[in-house]
Write a protein that holds these residues in place. Structure first.
Motif, PDB file in Angstrom:
ATOM      1  N   VAL A 108      29.111 -99.525   8.808  1.00 24.02           N
ATOM      2  CA  VAL A 108      28.286-100.557   9.446  1.00 24.02           C
ATOM      3  C   VAL A 108      27.832-100.084  10.823  1.00 24.02           C
ATOM      4  N   ASP A 109      26.565-100.288  11.101  1.00 23.80           N
ATOM      5  CA  ASP A 109      25.993-100.027  12.417  1.00 23.80           C
ATOM      6  C   ASP A 109      26.184-101.295  13.253  1.00 23.80           C
ATOM      7  N   VAL A 110      27.159-101.276  14.143  1.00 22.96           N
ATOM      8  CA  VAL A 110      27.502-102.482  14.914  1.00 22.96           C
ATOM      9  C   VAL A 110      26.331-102.946  15.772  1.00 22.96           C
ATOM     10  N   ALA A 111      25.669-102.021  16.438  1.00 25.96           N
ATOM     11  CA  ALA A 111      24.548-102.398  17.301  1.00 25.96           C
ATOM     12  C   ALA A 111      23.469-103.125  16.504  1.00 25.96           C
ATOM     13  N   ARG A 112      23.194-102.626  15.302  1.00 27.63           N
ATOM     14  CA  ARG A 112      22.185-103.281  14.452  1.00 27.63           C
ATOM     15  C   ARG A 112      22.663-104.658  14.008  1.00 27.63           C
ATOM     16  N   MET A 113      23.942-104.754  13.634  1.00 22.26           N
ATOM     17  CA  MET A 113      24.473-106.039  13.188  1.00 22.26           C
ATOM     18  C   MET A 113      24.423-107.072  14.320  1.00 22.26           C
ATOM     19  N   LEU A 114      24.763-106.659  15.526  1.00 17.98           N
ATOM     20  CA  LEU A 114      24.715-107.577  16.661  1.00 17.98           C
ATOM     21  C   LEU A 114      23.279-107.980  16.971  1.00 17.98           C
ATOM     22  N   ALA A 115      22.351-107.027  16.876  1.00 18.84           N
ATOM     23  CA  ALA A 115      20.942-107.350  17.115  1.00 18.84           C
ATOM     24  C   ALA A 115      20.432-108.343  16.071  1.00 18.84           C
ATOM     25  N   ASP A 116      20.808-108.133  14.806  1.00 16.05           N
ATOM     26  CA  ASP A 116      20.418-109.064  13.749  1.00 16.05           C
ATOM     27  C   ASP A 116      20.999-110.455  14.006  1.00 16.05           C
ATOM     28  N   ALA A 117      22.252-110.490  14.480  1.00 20.34           N
ATOM     29  CA  ALA A 117      22.904-111.764  14.759  1.00 20.34           C
ATOM     30  C   ALA A 117      22.181-112.504  15.881  1.00 20.34           C
ATOM     31  N   ARG A 118      21.826-111.786  16.925  1.00 26.52           N
ATOM     32  CA  ARG A 118      21.128-112.428  18.046  1.00 26.52           C
ATOM     33  C   ARG A 118      19.752-112.920  17.621  1.00 26.52           C
ATOM     34  N   ALA A 119      19.088-112.153  16.752  1.00 25.58           N
ATOM     35  CA  ALA A 119      17.784-112.593  16.255  1.00 25.58           C
ATOM     36  C   ALA A 119      17.924-113.855  15.414  1.00 25.58           C
ATOM     37  N   ALA A 120      18.957-113.887  14.550  1.00 24.66           N
ATOM     38  CA  ALA A 120      19.185-115.065  13.708  1.00 24.66           C
ATOM     39  C   ALA A 120      19.490-116.293  14.547  1.00 24.66           C
ATOM     40  N   ARG A 121      20.099-116.080  15.719  1.00 28.97           N
ATOM     41  CA  ARG A 121      20.492-117.190  16.578  1.00 28.97           C
ATOM     42  C   ARG A 121      19.478-117.471  17.691  1.00 28.97           C
ATOM     43  N   GLY A 122      18.342-116.819  17.636  1.00 29.58           N
ATOM     44  CA  GLY A 122      17.330-117.059  18.654  1.00 29.58           C
ATOM     45  C   GLY A 122      17.810-116.707  20.046  1.00 29.58           C
ATOM     46  N   GLY A 123      18.663-115.701  20.133  1.00 27.51           N
ATOM     47  CA  GLY A 123      19.181-115.289  21.425  1.00 27.51           C
ATOM     48  C   GLY A 123      20.450-116.003  21.844  1.00 27.51           C
ATOM     49  N   GLY A 124      20.988-116.884  20.992  1.00 28.55           N
ATOM     50  CA  GLY A 124      22.241-117.571  21.311  1.00 28.55           C
ATOM     51  C   GLY A 124      23.385-116.588  21.448  1.00 28.55           C
ATOM     52  N   PRO A 125      24.475-116.990  22.093  1.00 22.98           N
ATOM     53  CA  PRO A 125      25.554-116.055  22.412  1.00 22.98           C
ATOM     54  C   PRO A 125      26.215-115.442  21.181  1.00 22.98           C
ATOM     55  N   VAL A 126      26.380-114.125  21.234  1.00 24.69           N
ATOM     56  CA  VAL A 126      27.032-113.336  20.197  1.00 24.69           C
ATOM     57  C   VAL A 126      27.969-112.363  20.887  1.00 24.69           C
ATOM     58  N   ILE A 127      29.185-112.241  20.390  1.00 31.21           N
ATOM     59  CA  ILE A 127      30.140-111.289  20.944  1.00 31.21           C
ATOM     60  C   ILE A 127      30.643-110.393  19.826  1.00 31.21           C
ATOM     61  N   GLY A 128      30.549-109.097  20.027  1.00 32.46           N
ATOM     62  CA  GLY A 128      31.179-108.132  19.144  1.00 32.46           C
ATOM     63  C   GLY A 128      32.594-107.898  19.633  1.00 32.46           C
ATOM     64  N   LEU A 129      33.588-108.224  18.820  1.00 29.62           N
ATOM     65  CA  LEU A 129      34.982-108.283  19.282  1.00 29.62           C
ATOM     66  C   LEU A 129      35.864-107.273  18.565  1.00 29.62           C
ATOM     67  N   SER A 130      36.730-106.638  19.346  1.00 26.99           N
ATOM     68  CA  SER A 130      37.777-105.791  18.794  1.00 26.99           C
ATOM     69  C   SER A 130      39.017-105.946  19.663  1.00 26.99           C
ATOM     70  N   ARG A 131      40.171-106.038  19.014  1.00 31.97           N
ATOM     71  CA  ARG A 131      41.430-106.130  19.760  1.00 31.97           C
ATOM     72  C   ARG A 131      41.705-104.868  20.557  1.00 31.97           C
ATOM     73  N   THR A 132      41.015-103.773  20.218  1.00 33.93           N
ATOM     74  CA  THR A 132      41.205-102.513  20.941  1.00 33.93           C
ATOM     75  C   THR A 132      40.199-102.336  22.067  1.00 33.93           C
ATOM     76  N   ASP A 133      39.303-103.307  22.257  1.00 31.53           N
ATOM     77  CA  ASP A 133      38.249-103.214  23.270  1.00 31.53           C
ATOM     78  C   ASP A 133      38.458-104.316  24.306  1.00 31.53           C
ATOM     79  N   ARG A 134      39.047-103.951  25.436  1.00 31.89           N
ATOM     80  CA  ARG A 134      39.368-104.941  26.458  1.00 31.89           C
ATOM     81  C   ARG A 134      38.134-105.682  26.970  1.00 31.89           C
ATOM     82  N   ALA A 135      37.033-104.966  27.089  1.00 37.92           N
ATOM     83  CA  ALA A 135      35.818-105.595  27.604  1.00 37.92           C
ATOM     84  C   ALA A 135      35.353-106.731  26.700  1.00 37.92           C
ATOM     85  N   SER A 136      35.461-106.545  25.387  1.00 33.70           N
ATOM     86  CA  SER A 136      35.035-107.596  24.462  1.00 33.70           C
ATOM     87  C   SER A 136      35.965-108.801  24.536  1.00 33.70           C
ATOM     88  N   ILE A 137      37.262-108.557  24.728  1.00 28.13           N
ATOM     89  CA  ILE A 137      38.213-109.660  24.886  1.00 28.13           C
ATOM     90  C   ILE A 137      37.899-110.445  26.145  1.00 28.13           C
TER      91      ILE A 137
END
Length: 239
Positions: free
Chosen positions: A170-199
């Motif tokens: 999976v291309d995460v950047a593409r998936m997040l972009a698709d999610a933001r488009a589906a939500r009209g720019g509404g908040p989307v967070i790509g989350l990983s327990r290993t990524d402190r910034a996302s937490i």
């Protein structure tokens, strides 16, 4: 940022913020709640309600993880599609929420987890003040484009387990972009327990929602019925 002393009256409405977590089976809802409890339990008073059809498995998972005192984690056995108990007839969940609020009068946040459901699952605004919809990369990079009320109109969309993307193609950047488009720019967070910034991004979002609730300015929004959709086999007809 989230401590009690940051607001002179953390419970202006006499109750906690009620935050719903929903999404399909296996997207990591229980693990997300466990993560939030570990991060916030030292600063906020929390409680959790889980929903399953005929079991309390999710509640037992959270109790075993030791993320909160066991009595602060309650289970609702819906006996039917979990969607029913979080949207159509919320009585069982609402009774447990009010029971927890009576027993723990200083609660800041009650986290309500839906049982695993499909892309149409949403909470009634009479049950929760805000809702988070959870997808995960293992479900496929195209899932966010499929839409539905949870994906499109929940208060926050979390794309979970982003660290698994290389293993599932999976291309995460593409998936997040698709999610933001589906939500009209509404908040989307790509989350990983290993990524402190996302937490930290997720915690900051919750902090903002909690502050708005404490200020008496949070208005629950109903994601509404299933989103409009078209099938590939549908054709226009002239009469």
């Amino acid at each position: 940022m989230l401590e009690h002393e940051d607001h002179p009256n953390p419970h202006p409405h006499g109750r906690a913020l009620r935050l719903g977590i929903c999404g399909p089976v296996g997207t990591g809802k229980s693990s997300l709640i466990a993560l939030l409890c570990r991060e916030l339990a030292g600063r906020l008073e929390l409680a959790v309600i889980t929903n399953d059809i005929y079991t309390d498995e999710d509640a037992r998972f959270l109790r075993a993880a030791g993320v909160l005192d066991a009595d602060r984690i309650r289970a609702v056995e819906t006996g039917a599609c979990p969607h029913t108990a979080i949207r159509d007839d919320i009585t069982a969940n609402l009774l447990v929420v009010e029971e927890l609020e009576d027993e723990y009068g200083d609660l800041d946040v009650v986290l309500l987890e839906s049982g695993g459901d499909n892309l149409t699952a949403t909470f009634s605004p009479a049950l929760v003040d805000a809702q988070v919809f959870v997808l995960d990369v293992a479900g496929g990079g195209d899932v966010a484009r499929k839409g539905g009320p949870g994906i499109e109109r929940a208060d926050l969309l979390v794309v979970n387990k982003t660290d698994l993307a290389p293993y599932v193609g999976v291309d995460v950047a593409r998936m997040l972009a698709d999610a933001r488009a589906a939500r009209g720019g509404g908040p989307v967070i790509g989350l990983s327990r290993t990524d402190r910034a996302s937490i930290d991004e997720l915690l900051a979002w919750i902090s903002g929602v909690l502050a708005t609730h404490r200020a008496g300015m949070l208005m629950p929004v109903d994601p509404g019925p299933m989103a409009r959709h078209l099938h590939a086999h549908e054709h226009a007809h002239n009469h």
